[in-house]
Design a protein around this motif. Structure first.
Motif, mmCIF file in Angstrom:
data_model
loop_
_atom_site.group_PDB
_atom_site.id
_atom_site.type_symbol
_atom_site.label_atom_id
_atom_site.label_comp_id
_atom_site.label_asym_id
_atom_site.label_seq_id
_atom_site.Cartn_x
_atom_site.Cartn_y
_atom_site.Cartn_z
ATOM 1 N N ALA B 255 1.015 -1.157 -0.246
ATOM 2 C CA ALA B 255 -0.060 -0.217 -0.008
ATOM 3 C C ALA B 255 0.793 1.069 0.036
ATOM 4 O O ALA B 255 0.544 2.176 -0.644
ATOM 5 N N ALA B 256 1.896 0.977 0.548
ATOM 6 C CA ALA B 256 2.765 2.292 0.781
ATOM 7 C C ALA B 256 3.556 2.600 -0.696
ATOM 8 O O ALA B 256 3.446 4.010 -1.155
ATOM 9 N N LEU B 257 3.792 1.600 -1.390
ATOM 10 C CA LEU B 257 4.354 1.795 -2.730
ATOM 11 C C LEU B 257 3.252 2.513 -3.539
ATOM 12 O O LEU B 257 3.270 3.528 -4.341
ATOM 13 N N GLU B 258 1.843 2.007 -3.284
ATOM 14 C CA GLU B 258 0.755 2.659 -4.458
ATOM 15 C C GLU B 258 0.629 4.048 -4.113
ATOM 16 O O GLU B 258 0.468 4.915 -4.889
ATOM 17 N N GLU B 259 0.876 4.456 -2.583
ATOM 18 C CA GLU B 259 0.539 5.982 -2.318
ATOM 19 C C GLU B 259 1.797 6.671 -2.747
ATOM 20 O O GLU B 259 1.678 7.708 -3.260
ATOM 21 N N ALA B 260 3.198 6.001 -2.791
ATOM 22 C CA ALA B 260 4.220 6.568 -3.249
ATOM 23 C C ALA B 260 4.077 7.038 -4.935
ATOM 24 O O ALA B 260 4.158 7.950 -5.406
ATOM 25 N N LYS B 261 3.463 5.837 -5.454
ATOM 26 C CA LYS B 261 3.429 6.050 -6.974
ATOM 27 C C LYS B 261 2.417 7.099 -7.335
ATOM 28 O O LYS B 261 2.874 7.893 -8.262
ATOM 29 N N ALA B 262 1.168 7.331 -6.509
ATOM 30 C CA ALA B 262 0.508 8.484 -7.004
ATOM 31 C C ALA B 262 1.251 9.743 -6.684
ATOM 32 O O ALA B 262 0.922 10.695 -7.596
ATOM 33 N N LEU B 263 2.049 10.034 -5.793
ATOM 34 C CA LEU B 263 2.949 11.325 -5.650
ATOM 35 C C LEU B 263 3.852 11.007 -6.968
ATOM 36 O O LEU B 263 4.167 12.304 -7.489
#
Lengths: 214, 470
Positions: B255-263
């Motif tokens: 989930a942290a990666l998905e959040e990071a990817k959005a940024l």
């Protein structure tokens, strides 16, 4: 940090551009874990011959440059490595003020000092003064006619005066925050820690989720 | 308002702007090494200040360490004291250390990306000017002095004035045998060794997009040789692939990666954003570059000659003369007539696995000239292990190269890996300053392929026309 307001001292010249921090303090002297002991190694490879004697041809070794605390040099001084040891060496050698030209060539400008070096000078109470090329040329010419001369720097008034037979006085620009920091000799870390609440507030909203080990 | 990539990252890290116009910038990652940190830790002890975010601070030793068999038992007492000081400081202040016996140790700018510490959108500092390397990921990364190291340790912030922006477009596609190293050397030749001072360089264009992450790191690494504290490249699929494809312990996952990817998707310079300065460089006809002097801006085509004293933009004739006297070269000499004594393949510029693969491809089945000593120094223990798994070490050793342990080595010669006076070196490092690789030593900066070919021939060759190239 040692405050800087007015300073008067002997002037030395170093007529070279792009003097890098590897020249100012060669790497073999960077293994010290203290902030002192660097002055005798400043410009080591230019200052000393392979047998350890002073190289008389090097500008700073000439008689008229002895005891100098003001250095007039050329553009992009302090380029290269970020080593603060270079500024410790220069300061412990005796320099409090460095002067270099901002060279304008067409639409580009070559600054007097490299960025990291200039920052490091500020942290150590060493004043860097950038002047236009014509003015620096004039200072070099005056020093060539009268190699033993003093200069006075008045930071609050932002003036540099070379006390040659015909004195040369020039005004210099300096960023107000830098000027203030030098005059007050502020402990920058203490100043930042005054914003501790702001930092803590920032940390609460700043997403470091992917900056911490998962 | 349309923003540049630099402005977007900057804005995300502004803690406050003080009345004097200085911004307190938050630092996400602080990398520490043995040479520029001991005085900073001493400062903390003297003032009784702790490290504010030890978990965002990472240390390794790389600059002064031996790369030979004495690595774990350093003979030089002063170097050993510096390494011991780092160990003690990390222990005392709770900082993670990748020590000499770690299989993740290496040059600080090589292990940051390997460990997943270097991520798009972050701010990264280190007491080393080649911190600009990390900009390849779309991070704002720059070198600092020791006082600033202490400042970041104590506050996790730095008082900063916002830099100007400089867009560098590399257009077209590189020819075979021409690399990222040649692109950045060409740029420095064009804008000069101080042409980027006061700017953050944003590298873009077709040629940048075609580069691997490792090649992009080579470009950003040498931003400082143009005077720019930072160089930056917008993240894309290549960046994401690098971060997610290997085991990178600090990189976000799930989930942290998905959040990071959005940024990370937002980390592009907006259409219509303006730069303070721009330059276009067409690389389609770029040839291998080589420095001939003692400043990285003193560079030419390998097929070119040592220039005339008054023919070097940005350098006075007397500075060129001093440089050539030091280098033992005369104007008009073809670069391919210049013979060498030493080859150094290593450094934070060119010691990643792709660099070693490119050099090995040249060395395969050939021998280093009898007049030449060649060192291959992997950038990290991970690079070393990978190279050995691929058999590259055997290629180097069979060709007659020395295969070493990871460290900064002859890039700056703080250990025993040094040139002797007047020795001439083809080096994949980043600085050709007087005495940098050893007092009196003469450095020519080139790409890994060019360095390897020079090792075989005993002199510089243009690898794009070299008969031996396979």
């Amino acid at each position: 940090m040692e405050p800087f307001t007015q300073h008067t001292g002997w002037v030395a010249t170093l007529n070279r551009a792009n003097v890098d921090t590897d020249q100012i303090i060669p790497k073999q002297f960077m293994k010290l874990i203290t902030r002192t002991g660097f002055g005798k190694h400043a410009f080591n490879d230019w200052r000393y011959l392979p047998n350890g004697d002073m190289d008389k041809n090097f500008e700073l070794n000439q008689e008229h440059a002895q005891g100098a605390s003001v250095l007039i040099t050329r553009n992009n001084f302090g380029c290269g490595s970020s080593r603060e040891h270079a500024v410790w060496a220069i300061k412990q050698y005796g320099f409090r003020t460095l002067v270099a030209p901002r060279v304008v060539q067409g639409d580009s400008t070559i600054p007097g000092f490299a960025d990291i070096f200039r920052n490091n000078c500020l942290k150590n109470g060493v004043l860097t003064i950038e002047l236009d090329t014509e003015t620096v040329d004039k200072l070099f010419a005056a020093m060539s006619n009268q190699p033993r001369a003093e200069a006075t720097i008045d930071l609050p008034a932002q003036t540099f005066t070379l006390h040659t037979k015909t004195p040369i006085q020039v005004a210099f620009d300096i960023d107000p925050a830098t000027k203030d920091q030098l005059i007050q000799g502020l402990d920058e870390i203490a100043l930042t820690l005054q914003s501790d609440t702001d930092i803590t507030t920032f940390e609460k909203q700043h997403n470091v989720q992917w900056t911490a080990k998962t | 308002m349309a923003k540049t990539l630099f402005e977007k990252i900057w804005d995300r890290h502004v803690v406050k702007t003080r009345k004097d116009g200085v911004t307190l910038l938050y630092i996400d990652r602080h990398l520490v090494h043995e040479v520029t940190s001991p005085q900073a830790f001493d400062g903390l002890r003297e003032t009784g200040r702790p490290v504010r975010r030890p978990e965002l601070t990472y240390a390794t030793m790389d600059h002064n360490i031996p790369t030979d068999e004495t690595r774990l038992a350093i003979q030089d007492p002063i170097a050993k004291a510096q390494v011991d000081a780092l160990r003690n400081n990390c222990k005392e202040f709770g900082v993670k250390l990748y020590d000499l016996d770690s299989n993740q140790q290496g040059i600080v700018h090589i292990i940051g990306p390997e460990l997943g510490l270097t991520l798009p959108g972050t701010t990264i500092v280190c007491g080393d000017s080649h911190t600009s390397t990390h900009g390849a990921f779309g991070a704002l990364a720059f070198g600092i002095g020791t006082s600033e190291v202490e400042h970041v340790l104590a506050t996790q912030c730095l008082p900063q004035k916002k830099a100007k922006t400089f867009k560098v477009s590399f257009d077209g596609q590189l020819k075979p045998g021409v690399s990222a190293k040649d692109m950045i050397l060409k740029l420095i030749g064009e804008i000069g060794a101080a042409g980027g001072t006061g700017y953050v360089l944003e590298y873009c264009g077709e040629a940048i997009r075609s580069l691997s992450m490792e090649a992009r790191m080579t470009i950003c690494n040498m931003s400082i040789e143009a005077g720019a504290r930072a160089g930056i490249i917008a993240p894309d699929e290549v960046t994401l692939e690098y971060i997610t494809s290997s085991d990178r312990p600090y990189a976000p996952k799930g989930a942290a990666l998905e959040e990071a990817k959005a940024l990370w998707k937002t980390l592009q310079t907006d259409e219509g954003a303006t730069f303070d300065r721009e330059i276009h460089i067409d690389v389609s006809n770029l040839t291998p570059q080589i420095t001939w002097g003692t400043s990285p801006g003193m560079v030419t085509d390998v097929a070119g000659n040592v220039p005339a004293l008054d023919a070097v933009p940005g350098y006075s004739a007397s500075d060129v003369q001093k440089s050539l006297d030091y280098m033992g070269l005369k104007p008009g000499t073809p670069m391919t007539d210049v013979t060498i004594d030493v080859v150094f393949i290593g450094s934070c510029t060119n010691a990643r696995i792709e660099d070693l693969r490119q050099a090995a491809a040249i060395f395969r089945g050939k021998k280093v000239a009898s007049s030449v000593t060649a060192l291959v120094v992997p950038g990290s223990q991970q690079v070393k292990a990978q190279a050995e798994a691929e058999g590259l070490d055997s290629i180097f050793i069979e060709a007659g190269c020395q295969w070493r342990q990871s460290g900064c080595s002859m890039c700056l010669g703080m250990n025993n890996d040094q040139l002797k006076p007047q020795q001439r070196c083809a080096s994949t490092s980043n600085r050709n300053f007087e005495g940098r690789q050893g007092k009196g030593g003469r450095t020519h900066l080139v790409s890994p392929q060019m360095a390897a070919a020079a090792a075989i021939e005993g002199k510089f060759v243009d690898i794009t026309t070299w008969s031996e190239v396979s």
